[in-house]
Design an enzyme around this catalytic site. Structure first.
Site, mmCIF file in Angstrom:
data_model
loop_
_atom_site.group_PDB
_atom_site.id
_atom_site.type_symbol
_atom_site.label_atom_id
_atom_site.label_comp_id
_atom_site.label_asym_id
_atom_site.label_seq_id
_atom_site.Cartn_x
_atom_site.Cartn_y
_atom_site.Cartn_z
ATOM 1 N N GLY A 273 -73.936 10.644 -39.750
ATOM 2 C CA GLY A 273 -74.284 11.617 -38.649
ATOM 3 C C GLY A 273 -73.018 11.639 -37.736
ATOM 4 O O GLY A 273 -72.407 10.786 -37.407
ATOM 5 N N THR B 111 -73.045 5.536 -34.191
ATOM 6 C CA THR B 111 -73.973 6.076 -34.448
ATOM 7 C C THR B 111 -74.929 6.241 -33.020
ATOM 8 O O THR B 111 -74.780 5.816 -31.941
ATOM 9 C CB THR B 111 -75.148 5.316 -35.180
ATOM 10 O OG1 THR B 111 -76.463 6.151 -35.458
ATOM 11 C CG2 THR B 111 -75.291 3.856 -34.530
ATOM 12 N N ILE B 112 -75.581 7.713 -32.809
ATOM 13 C CA ILE B 112 -76.331 7.843 -31.741
ATOM 14 C C ILE B 112 -77.234 7.014 -31.754
ATOM 15 O O ILE B 112 -77.968 6.716 -30.368
ATOM 16 C CB ILE B 112 -76.806 9.410 -31.486
ATOM 17 C CG1 ILE B 112 -77.828 9.738 -32.712
ATOM 18 C CG2 ILE B 112 -75.586 10.220 -31.552
ATOM 19 C CD1 ILE B 112 -78.745 10.993 -32.344
ATOM 20 N N ASP B 113 -77.966 6.457 -32.767
ATOM 21 C CA ASP B 113 -79.272 5.754 -32.868
ATOM 22 C C ASP B 113 -79.048 4.224 -32.068
ATOM 23 O O ASP B 113 -79.551 3.429 -31.795
ATOM 24 C CB ASP B 113 -79.358 5.389 -34.260
ATOM 25 C CG ASP B 113 -80.124 6.598 -35.019
ATOM 26 O OD1 ASP B 113 -80.117 6.786 -36.057
ATOM 27 O OD2 ASP B 113 -80.367 7.576 -34.139
ATOM 28 N N ARG C 143 -100.251 20.111 -19.068
ATOM 29 C CA ARG C 143 -100.103 19.961 -20.593
ATOM 30 C C ARG C 143 -99.621 18.493 -20.883
ATOM 31 O O ARG C 143 -98.902 17.717 -20.033
ATOM 32 C CB ARG C 143 -99.222 21.046 -21.250
ATOM 33 C CG ARG C 143 -99.600 22.311 -21.141
ATOM 34 C CD ARG C 143 -98.831 23.391 -21.625
ATOM 35 N NE ARG C 143 -99.541 24.505 -21.884
ATOM 36 C CZ ARG C 143 -98.859 25.750 -21.795
ATOM 37 N NH1 ARG C 143 -97.483 25.813 -21.492
ATOM 38 N NH2 ARG C 143 -99.485 26.910 -22.039
ATOM 39 N N GLY D 87 -84.069 8.594 -34.340
ATOM 40 C CA GLY D 87 -84.068 7.427 -34.605
ATOM 41 C C GLY D 87 -85.067 7.211 -35.683
ATOM 42 O O GLY D 87 -86.240 7.129 -35.634
ATOM 43 N N GLU E 290 -88.462 9.980 -34.146
ATOM 44 C CA GLU E 290 -88.815 10.678 -35.600
ATOM 45 C C GLU E 290 -89.566 9.677 -36.532
ATOM 46 O O GLU E 290 -90.357 10.046 -37.322
ATOM 47 C CB GLU E 290 -87.898 11.503 -36.154
ATOM 48 C CG GLU E 290 -86.542 10.467 -36.549
ATOM 49 C CD GLU E 290 -85.247 11.089 -37.046
ATOM 50 O OE1 GLU E 290 -85.520 12.318 -37.377
ATOM 51 O OE2 GLU E 290 -84.348 10.574 -36.838
ATOM 52 N N GLN F 61 -79.343 16.333 -30.065
ATOM 53 C CA GLN F 61 -78.924 15.023 -29.320
ATOM 54 C C GLN F 61 -77.556 14.577 -30.098
ATOM 55 O O GLN F 61 -77.119 13.542 -29.264
ATOM 56 C CB GLN F 61 -79.939 14.131 -30.100
ATOM 57 C CG GLN F 61 -81.286 14.463 -29.456
ATOM 58 C CD GLN F 61 -82.469 13.808 -30.418
ATOM 59 O OE1 GLN F 61 -82.919 12.795 -30.036
ATOM 60 N NE2 GLN F 61 -82.786 14.509 -31.314
HETATM 61 O O1 F6P Z 1 -77.036 9.241 -37.520
HETATM 62 C C1 F6P Z 1 -78.474 8.937 -37.297
HETATM 63 C C2 F6P Z 1 -79.058 10.268 -37.231
HETATM 64 O O2 F6P Z 1 -78.836 10.927 -36.260
HETATM 65 C C3 F6P Z 1 -80.618 9.843 -37.427
HETATM 66 O O3 F6P Z 1 -81.112 9.551 -36.025
HETATM 67 C C4 F6P Z 1 -81.218 10.845 -37.999
HETATM 68 O O4 F6P Z 1 -82.549 10.789 -38.620
HETATM 69 C C5 F6P Z 1 -80.246 11.326 -38.932
HETATM 70 O O5 F6P Z 1 -78.997 11.017 -38.349
HETATM 71 C C6 F6P Z 1 -80.108 12.803 -39.294
HETATM 72 O O6 F6P Z 1 -79.333 13.127 -40.378
HETATM 73 P P1 F6P Z 1 -79.002 14.382 -40.982
HETATM 74 O O7 F6P Z 1 -78.091 14.784 -39.617
HETATM 75 O O8 F6P Z 1 -78.062 14.208 -41.907
HETATM 76 O O9 F6P Z 1 -80.339 15.107 -41.001
#
Ligand code: F6P
Length: 351
Positions: free
Chosen positions: A19, A133-135, A170, A178, A230, A283
Site C-alpha cells: 500500500g 505502512t500506515i498500519d 445518532r 487495519g 476493518e 487514510q
Molecule cells: O497497507 C496496509 C493497508 O492499508 C491495509 O490497512 C489495508 O487493508 C490494505 O492496505 C488495503 O490494500 P489495497 O489498497 O491494496 O486494497
C-alpha cells in the site's frame, strides 16, 4: 603523478511496494540525495518488484526528487507483485539487477515486500529494507512513516462527525484501515475521544457495544462514536468481513463491511439511529505530517548509508529516537499487535 584509482560509483536501485502512504516520496528523495553525496547513481523501478521483472526504469536525479516533500503516494508507483508467484521470478530479479549493474537495492514496503526482500537476500540479492505502512504493524521498528499522517486524518474525521452525531442523536461508526491490527483505530480513537474502539486483536461482543451506548444514553449522551478497524470481528462469528473473496498475490482479501454490520446490529438491538463512514483510501492519501517527513528522511538517508557500506539483508528501524539497522531475517512473518496496555487506556473512556 601516481596512478590514482577513481572509485567507480555504485548504481543503487529503489522500489516501493504494497500500500502507498504519505512519506514514501520523502524516502525516495532522501535516498537519492544522500546517494549523490557518495557519488552514487540511483534508478527507480516502477510498480515495486514488477518494475525489476520488466526492467521498467524511472531515472532519479536531483531534479526528479525536488518538490516531493508534500506529495503523497509514490512517484514510482506501487503494486502487490510477488516475484515468487512467477515462474523464474526470483532468478529474473537477480538477473535483471546484474544486467543493469545495480549493486544495491533499496526496497520500501510493508511485511510482504520486506519478506520478499529477505528471501531474495538469501539468494544473493544486495537489498536494504525500509519499513513503510500506515498500519504501523511492522515488528522491529517502533514506528513506520505513514502512520502519523493516517491517524491525523482519521482524528480530523472523528472531530467532524462528532457534531452531526450530537445534532441528530445518532451512533456513527467510522471504519478505518487495519487488516490484522488496530493501531490506527486505537490511536485515532483515543485522539478523537471515541466512545468505543474495536480492533482485530480483540474480537468484540455486539451486546457489550450496545451496553456501552445505552450507558451513555442513561447519562444524557444520546449520541456515540465508534471507531472500528476493518479487521475487527464479532466473537459470535470470528471471521473477517470481506468485500470480495478475490485475493492478491500475497493471499490478502480486500476487507470491508464491518462498519455496516455493527450499524445494522445496533439498530436491531437498540433502535438507535446509526450511520457509517468508511474512510478507505483517504487514510493513505494527502501530504505527510512533519513527523512522517522527518522519519522518512532519516530512514532514506540511513538506507543510502547502508547501501554504500554494503550492509545488505538489513532494514532501517526506529528504536526510541535512534535510527538503527536490524536483520531482515529477524522479521518473522507476523504483524505487531496493538500494545494491550495502550488499549486498556483507551477502554477507560468507553461508554
Ligand atoms: O497497507 C496496509 C493497508 O492499508 C491495509 O490497512 C489495508 O487493508 C490494505 O492496505 C488495503 O490494500 P489495497 O489498497 O491494496 O486494497
Amino acid at each position: 603523478m601516481p596512478f590514482a584509482f577513481t572509485r567507480m560509483n555504485k548504481i543503487i536501485g529503489i522500489l516501493t511496494g504494497d500500500g502507498d502512504c504519505p512519506g514514501i516520496n520523502a524516502v525516495i528523495r532522501a535516498v537519492v540525495r544522500k546517494s549523490i553525496v557518495y557519488g552514487n547513481t540511483v534508478i527507480g523501478f516502477r510498480k515495486s518488484w514488477k518494475g525489476i521483472l520488466e526492467k521498467d526504469i524511472y531515472p532519479l536525479d536531483m531534479n526528479a526528487v525536488s518538490d516531493l516533500m508534500a506529495k503523497g503516494g509514490t512517484i514510482l508507483g506501487s503494486s502487490r507483485t510477488n516475484p515468487f508467484k512467477y515462474e523464474e521470478g526470483p532468478e529474473t530479479i537477480l538477473k535483471h539487477l546484474r544486467e543493469l549493474n545495480v549493486e544495491a537495492l533499496v526496497a520500501v514496503g510493508s511485511l510482504d515486500t520486506l519478506m520478499v526482500a529477505e528471501k531474495l537476500f538469501e539468494r544473493g540479492c544486495p537489498v536494504v529494507g525500509i519499513p513503510k505502512t500506515i498500519d504501523n504493524d511492522l515488528p522491529l521498528t517502533d514506528r513506520t512513516f505513514g502512520f502519523d499522517t493516517a491517524i491525523s486524518t482519521v482524528t480530523e474525521v472523528i472531530d467532524r462527525v462528532h457534531s452531526t452525531a450530537e445534532s441528530h442523536d445518532r451512533v456513527i461508526i467510522i471504519e478505518v484501515m487495519g487488516r490484522y491490527t488496530g493501531w490506527i483505530a486505537t490511536y485515532a480513537g483515543i485522539a478523537g475521544g471515541a466512545d468505543c474502539i474495536l480492533i482485530p486483536e480483540k474480537p468484540f461482543s455486539i451486546d457489550d457495544v450496545c451496553k456501552l451506548i445505552r450507558r451513555r444514553h442513561q447519562r444524557g449522551k444520546d449520541f456515540s462514536i465508534i471507531v472500528a478497524a476493518e479487521g475487527a470481528r464479532p466473537k459470535e462469528h470470528n471471521r473477517f468481513i470481506v468485500k470480495t473473496d478475490r485475493v492478491d498475490e500475497f493471499g490478502h482479501k480486500q476487507l470491508g463491511g464491518i462498519g455496516n454490520f455493527i450499524a445494522q446490529e445496533i439498530e436491531r438491538l437498540t433502535g438507535f439511529e446509526t450511520r457509517v463512514t468508511i474512510l478507505g483510501p483517504m487514510q493513505r492519501g494527502g501530504a505527510p505530517t512533519a513527523f512522517d517527513r522527518v522519519l522518512a528522511t532519516r530512514f532514506g538517508v540511513k538506507a543510502a548509508d547502508m547501501a554504500e557500506r554494503g550492509a545488505y539483508g538489513k532494514m532501517v528501524s526506529l528504536q526510541g529516537n535512534d535510527i538503527i539497522e536490524v536483520k531482515l531475517s529477524d522479521l518473522i512473518d507476523k504483524v505487531k499487535p496493538v500494545d494491550s496496555a495502550l488499549y486498556e487506556i483507551a477502554e477507560v473512556f468507553f461508554g
